[in-house]
Design an enzyme around this catalytic site. Structure first.
Site, short mmCIF file in Angstrom:
data_model
loop_
_atom_site.label_atom_id
_atom_site.label_comp_id
_atom_site.label_asym_id
_atom_site.label_seq_id
_atom_site.Cartn_x
_atom_site.Cartn_y
_atom_site.Cartn_z
N ARG A 102 0.98 -1.28 -0.13
CA ARG A 102 -0.20 0.03 0.02
C ARG A 102 1.00 1.20 -0.12
O ARG A 102 1.72 1.41 0.86
CB ARG A 102 -1.07 -0.11 1.21
CG ARG A 102 -1.44 1.35 1.45
CD ARG A 102 -2.59 1.23 2.40
NE ARG A 102 -3.83 0.62 1.91
CZ ARG A 102 -5.03 0.56 2.31
NH1 ARG A 102 -5.24 1.24 3.59
NH2 ARG A 102 -6.12 -0.16 1.66
N HIS A 129 -7.18 0.98 -6.73
CA HIS A 129 -7.37 -0.06 -5.55
C HIS A 129 -8.09 -1.18 -6.07
O HIS A 129 -9.12 -1.55 -5.92
CB HIS A 129 -8.12 0.82 -4.35
CG HIS A 129 -8.19 -0.13 -2.98
ND1 HIS A 129 -7.49 -1.12 -2.86
CD2 HIS A 129 -8.94 0.45 -1.89
CE1 HIS A 129 -7.63 -1.35 -1.57
NE2 HIS A 129 -8.43 -0.50 -0.99
N GLN A 132 -9.75 -4.08 -3.77
CA GLN A 132 -11.13 -3.53 -3.50
C GLN A 132 -12.18 -3.85 -4.56
O GLN A 132 -13.22 -4.33 -4.37
CB GLN A 132 -11.10 -2.03 -3.07
CG GLN A 132 -12.14 -1.58 -2.54
CD GLN A 132 -12.64 -1.95 -1.09
OE1 GLN A 132 -12.08 -1.80 -0.22
NE2 GLN A 132 -13.73 -2.41 -0.83
N ASP A 224 -17.32 6.84 -1.32
CA ASP A 224 -16.08 6.61 -0.72
C ASP A 224 -15.78 7.89 0.04
O ASP A 224 -16.70 9.15 -0.30
CB ASP A 224 -14.95 6.33 -1.81
CG ASP A 224 -13.62 6.25 -1.22
OD1 ASP A 224 -13.48 5.88 0.11
OD2 ASP A 224 -12.63 6.04 -1.66
N CYS A 264 -16.15 1.14 0.34
CA CYS A 264 -15.14 0.43 0.48
C CYS A 264 -14.65 0.66 2.18
O CYS A 264 -14.00 -0.46 2.47
CB CYS A 264 -14.02 0.99 -0.26
SG CYS A 264 -13.80 2.70 -0.16
N ARG A 292 -13.51 -9.05 1.08
CA ARG A 292 -12.14 -8.82 0.97
C ARG A 292 -11.31 -10.08 1.25
O ARG A 292 -10.40 -10.37 0.30
CB ARG A 292 -11.42 -7.69 1.70
CG ARG A 292 -12.12 -6.25 1.49
CD ARG A 292 -11.71 -5.49 0.18
NE ARG A 292 -10.27 -5.68 -0.06
CZ ARG A 292 -9.69 -4.30 0.64
NH1 ARG A 292 -10.06 -3.48 1.34
NH2 ARG A 292 -8.44 -4.48 0.49
N1 CP Z 1 -11.19 -0.57 2.09
C1 CP Z 1 -9.95 -0.73 2.61
O1 CP Z 1 -9.11 -0.69 1.87
O2 CP Z 1 -9.70 -0.59 3.90
P1 CP Z 1 -8.45 -0.07 4.72
O3 CP Z 1 -7.84 1.20 4.57
O4 CP Z 1 -8.89 -0.42 6.14
O5 CP Z 1 -7.57 -1.28 4.28
N1 NVA Z 2 -10.08 6.57 -1.24
C1 NVA Z 2 -9.61 5.97 0.32
C2 NVA Z 2 -9.86 4.69 0.09
C3 NVA Z 2 -9.62 4.01 1.50
C4 NVA Z 2 -9.61 2.46 1.38
C5 NVA Z 2 -8.29 6.47 0.47
O1 NVA Z 2 -7.42 6.42 -0.51
O2 NVA Z 2 -7.93 6.84 1.46
#
Ligand code: CP
Ligand code: NVA
Length: 305
Positions: A102, A129, A132, A224, A264, A292
């Site tokens: 990430r 993502h 997701q 989101d 998400c 997930r």
């Molecule tokens: N939806 C998602 O990726 O959640 P987290 O940021 O908690 O991993």
């Molecule tokens: N768009 C959000 C998604 C988190 C899972 C972010 O990038 O923070």
């Protein structure tokens, strides 16, 4: 599939391979447990940003399949700061059988993949993502028993989650309407790619300003956060620009009566979604979060077994 960096890189068949295997593995899990197809395998997980779902669902996916996962926190690795991204990829890929990362810059995950000997999975970048969105397709398929010709309305920021949803939907022939405030739309490059996939699959893409227009006739409403991780300094401006895009009961009432609402997570309740909707009868938020694990089991199984 060698790496999973973007759904744009997958064929429709590969997307369906993930969904079918996710269904099989979920069923097998429900019947008492999965076969240890990843016995002895380790997934290294690099995080530059916080996470609940991605971290825990990948870790559980590996454990359920007989393998293990190694969590590497932002402070430990210091991607590109303590050590260059290529050197981290070269070293880590000698220890583990797969890498999930990430990151902030999407170029970092691309560089990890370029220098890794083992598969690299994108666990969210500023660009997209994919885990997701694959998991979300699985949830919609589970709820509706089809994907083609359903309409998904995305209401909010044209961000990483919206990008992957556009790619995912247009790979499998789902129609998609996106409503974002001015200045927060998906980039032209992303839309262009989506249009190419839509031309193959028969999906229709609508880009609108009005959330009510987007949700009309929708089978799925998706939203989101208004401020993604890394955009904290824009909070004040975003909190002024996004309120008309809140997914609330009045908006949901304008979609199909059996619409499902997705997010998400994490949710900022009272901003992009109200409690009434998040906890209401249309919400599938927590099935979505659970899935997930099932979808990512399919991803690690396909890449690492
Ligand atoms: N939806 C998602 O990726 O959640 P987290 O940021 O908690 O991993
Ligand atoms: N768009 C959000 C998604 C988190 C899972 C972010 O990038 O923070």
């Amino acid at each position: 599939m060698k790496h999973l960096l973007s759904i744009a890189d997958l064929s429709a068949d590969e997307v369906w391979q993930v969904l079918n295997l996710a269904r099989e593995l979920k069923e097998e899990w429900r019947k008492g447990g999965n076969k240890p197809i990843l016995k002895g395998k380790t997934l290294g997980m690099i995080f530059q940003k916080p996470s609940l779902r991605t971290r825990v669902s990948f870790e559980m996916a590996m454990i359920h399949l007989g393998g293990q996962a190694l969590y590497l926190s932002p402070d430990e690795i210091k991607l590109g700061v303590r050590e260059s991204v290529p050197d981290i990829a070269r070293v880590l890929s000698r220890y583990v059988d797969g890498i999930m990362a990430r990151v902030f810059a999407h170029s970092d995950i691309q560089e990890l993949a370029a220098y890794s000997r083992v598969p690299v999975i994108n666990g969210l970048s500023d660009y997209n993502h994919p885990c997701q969105a694959l998991s979300d397709l699985f949830t919609v398929w589970e709820k509706r028993e089809k994907l083609k010709d359903l309409k998904l309305a995305y209401v909010g920021d044209g961000n990483n989650v919206a990008t992957s949803l556009l790619f995912a939907a247009t790979k499998v022939g789902m129609d998609l309407a996106l409503a974002s405030p001015e200045g927060y739309e998906l980039s032209n490059d992303v839309v262009k790619l989506g249009q190419e996939f839509a031309a193959q699959s028969g999906s229709k893409i609508e880009l609108v300003r009005d959330p009510a227009a987007a949700v009309r006739g929708a089978d799925v409403i998706y939203t989101d956060v208004w401020v993604s991780m890394g955009q904290e300094e824009e909070t004040e401006r975003r909190l002024k620009d996004f309120p008309p895009y809140q997914v609330n009961a009045a908006l949901v009432a304008q979609a199909k009566s059996d619409v499902i609402v997705m997010h998400c997570l994490p949710a900022h309740r009272g901003q992009e979604i109200t409690d009434e909707v998040a906890d209401g009868p249309s919400s599938v938020l927590f099935d979505q979060a659970e899935n997930r694990v099932h979808a990512q089991k399919a991803i690690v199984a396909l890449l690492m077994s």
